[in-house]
Structure formats: C-alpha cells, structure tokens
Scaffold this active site. Structure first.
Site, PDB file in Angstrom:
ATOM      1  N   VAL A 152       0.753  -1.123  -0.144  1.00 42.36           N
ATOM      2  CA  VAL A 152      -0.029  -0.158   0.021  1.00 42.36           C
ATOM      3  C   VAL A 152       0.997   1.316  -0.096  1.00 42.36           C
ATOM      4  O   VAL A 152       1.907   1.424   0.838  1.00 42.36           O
ATOM      5  CB  VAL A 152      -0.798   0.264   1.287  1.00 42.36           C
ATOM      6  CG1 VAL A 152      -1.879   1.291   1.000  1.00 42.36           C
ATOM      7  CG2 VAL A 152      -1.906  -1.126   1.200  1.00 42.36           C
ATOM      8  N   LYS A 153       0.712   2.178  -0.991  1.00 44.49           N
ATOM      9  CA  LYS A 153       1.411   3.252  -1.253  1.00 44.49           C
ATOM     10  C   LYS A 153       0.767   4.432  -0.465  1.00 44.49           C
ATOM     11  O   LYS A 153      -0.446   4.804  -0.992  1.00 44.49           O
ATOM     12  CB  LYS A 153       1.855   3.540  -2.843  1.00 44.49           C
ATOM     13  CG  LYS A 153       3.010   4.339  -2.997  1.00 44.49           C
ATOM     14  CD  LYS A 153       2.991   4.260  -4.518  1.00 44.49           C
ATOM     15  CE  LYS A 153       4.280   5.370  -4.949  1.00 44.49           C
ATOM     16  NZ  LYS A 153       4.319   4.990  -6.535  1.00 44.49           N
ATOM     17  N   ILE A 154       1.396   4.924   0.468  1.00 43.47           N
ATOM     18  CA  ILE A 154       0.863   6.212   1.188  1.00 43.47           C
ATOM     19  C   ILE A 154       1.829   7.499   1.043  1.00 43.47           C
ATOM     20  O   ILE A 154       3.039   7.368   1.180  1.00 43.47           O
ATOM     21  CB  ILE A 154       0.935   5.836   2.964  1.00 43.47           C
ATOM     22  CG1 ILE A 154       0.508   4.490   2.963  1.00 43.47           C
ATOM     23  CG2 ILE A 154       0.330   6.790   3.825  1.00 43.47           C
ATOM     24  CD1 ILE A 154      -1.142   4.316   3.143  1.00 43.47           C
TER      25      ILE A 154
END
Ligand code: E4P
Length: 219
Positions: A86-88
């Site tokens: 998951v890219k945050i």
C-alpha cells in the site's frame, strides 16, 4: 539491488518480467490515468492484472488524504493480493496510516519523500519502503544523490529495516549511482532498465565477432 518498473502499462510490465530481472512494480494515480484506468472496479481489476504478471511487490497508491479514508482504501487494496504494497503519501495522516498498517502486518511504501527527515519519520512509523524522488529533485537543482546518501547513513546508524526505494528515476546514470550509494531498490521506466544493456563497444565488438566467424566459415 531490486528492480521495480514504474508504470501501469501491462505490456511494459510483461516485457520487463520476461527479461527475468524484475522484482516489482510501482504505480501512482498519474500512471494509472495515463493508461486510462478509472473507476474503482477498473482500478482494482488493473491491480489484479498486474499482480498476475509479477512475482511480488506491487505498489498501489491510496487516493484519500485523510486517515480513515487511507485505512479503508489501503485495506481494500491489500485484500486484493498478497503482492500488494500500500502506497501512502508523506503527510501527517499518512504517517499515522503507516503505523496502523505496520501494526497489522500490511506492507507499505511511503511516497513523495524529498528530505531525510521525512524518510526518518516514515521508517519510525514502520514503512517497508520509502520513495525519495530523484528526478523531481534534479528538476529543481537539488542534490538527489546526497539525499539517498543521507537516508542510507541514518537507516544504517539505527538499523532501520525500511528499504530505500529510489524513485522518479529517469536514466541509467540514476540507477548506477543509486546502486553505488546503496539504495535497496530502484523504480524506473522500462527505457531506463533497457538502457543498462547498451554500450557502443558491445555493439561493435559483437559485429566484429560475427564478421570474423563468417569469414572463417567461408575459408
Ligand atoms: C514512484 O513510485 C513514482 O511513481 C515515480 O517514480 C514518480 O516519478 P516521476 O517523477 O517520473 O513522475
């Protein structure tokens, strides 16, 4: 060094995978838009399609900028496939989300890193990857390789396991310099990966070998 391809284009991902050197994929909302992928259902399906091509490490970016929204989106993305990271974005809510996902054992990539302080904060929050953007720093005349060196030093000082994912790679020099400095991963376009193949002396040397072989065969 791990090699990720920075695209949402399935043909390019397949080509890099076929080369046998690919360790993962990074996408972002702009790259998804470039492939004309829109709407929740299509976006989710596209991530599944990417996961079907590669072995691991598919960074899928959340669009929400508030903590609750990031959690909801990130959990839905992570549920698609074990390969999803998951890219945050590096924001206050983003840091809280990194800690939340780290506690839940969901892998994260903290994106839009432009300073060593941001990288330190993301590592403390438990990010698996931090993504400093080299090309964009070069564009404003900043010292992009110096940033990678600073992050390497800090992570090594404290034994952080967070991997340095050199992003916004534009060319082969970026890749080689990052490898020398000790970035763990690079993500770049297919052209930057294929660019590593090229040297004029390789081309002329091969042409000479083939010409000599033909000459000898004709004798
Ligand atoms: C990182 O994961 C980003 O997708 C990316 O590397 C941004 O690169 P750009 O500056 O070429 O858009």
């Amino acid at each position: 060094m791990k090699f990720f391809i920075d695209t949402a284009n399935l043909d390019q991902i397949r080509e890099a995978q076929d080369l046998g050197v690919l360790d993962g994929v990074t996408t972002n909302p702009s790259l998804m838009a470039k492939e004309a992928i829109s709407g929740d259902k299509n976006v989710m399906q596209h991530y599944k399609d990417i996961c079907a091509i590669v072995d691991d490490n598919v960074s899928a970016e959340v669009i929400s900028i508030d903590f609750e929204g990031m959690i909801k989106e990130g959990e839905a993305l992570a549920a698609l496939d074990d390969k999803i990271v998951v890219k945050i974005p590096m924001t206050k809510d983003g840091v809280k989300a990194l800690k939340y996902f780290s506690d839940k054992g969901i892998r994260t990539n903290c994106t839009l890193i432009f300073s060593a302080g941001q990288a330190l904060l993301a590592a403390k929050a438990g990010a698996n990857y931090v993504s400093p953007f080299l090309g964009r720093l070069d564009d404003i005349g900043a010292d992009s390789f110096g940033l990678i060196e600073d992050i390497r030093l800090i992570f090594d000082n404290y034994g952080y396991e967070t991997e340095i994912l050199a992003a916004s790679i534009r060319n082969t020099v970026h890749i080689v310099e990052c490898a020398k400095i000790g970035a763990d991963v690079m993500t770049g376009p297919l052209s930057s990966i294929l660019g590593l193949l090229k040297h004029p002396l390789t081309d002329s040397g091969l042409a000479q070998f083939l010409a000599d072989h033909k000459k000898a065969a004709g004798q």
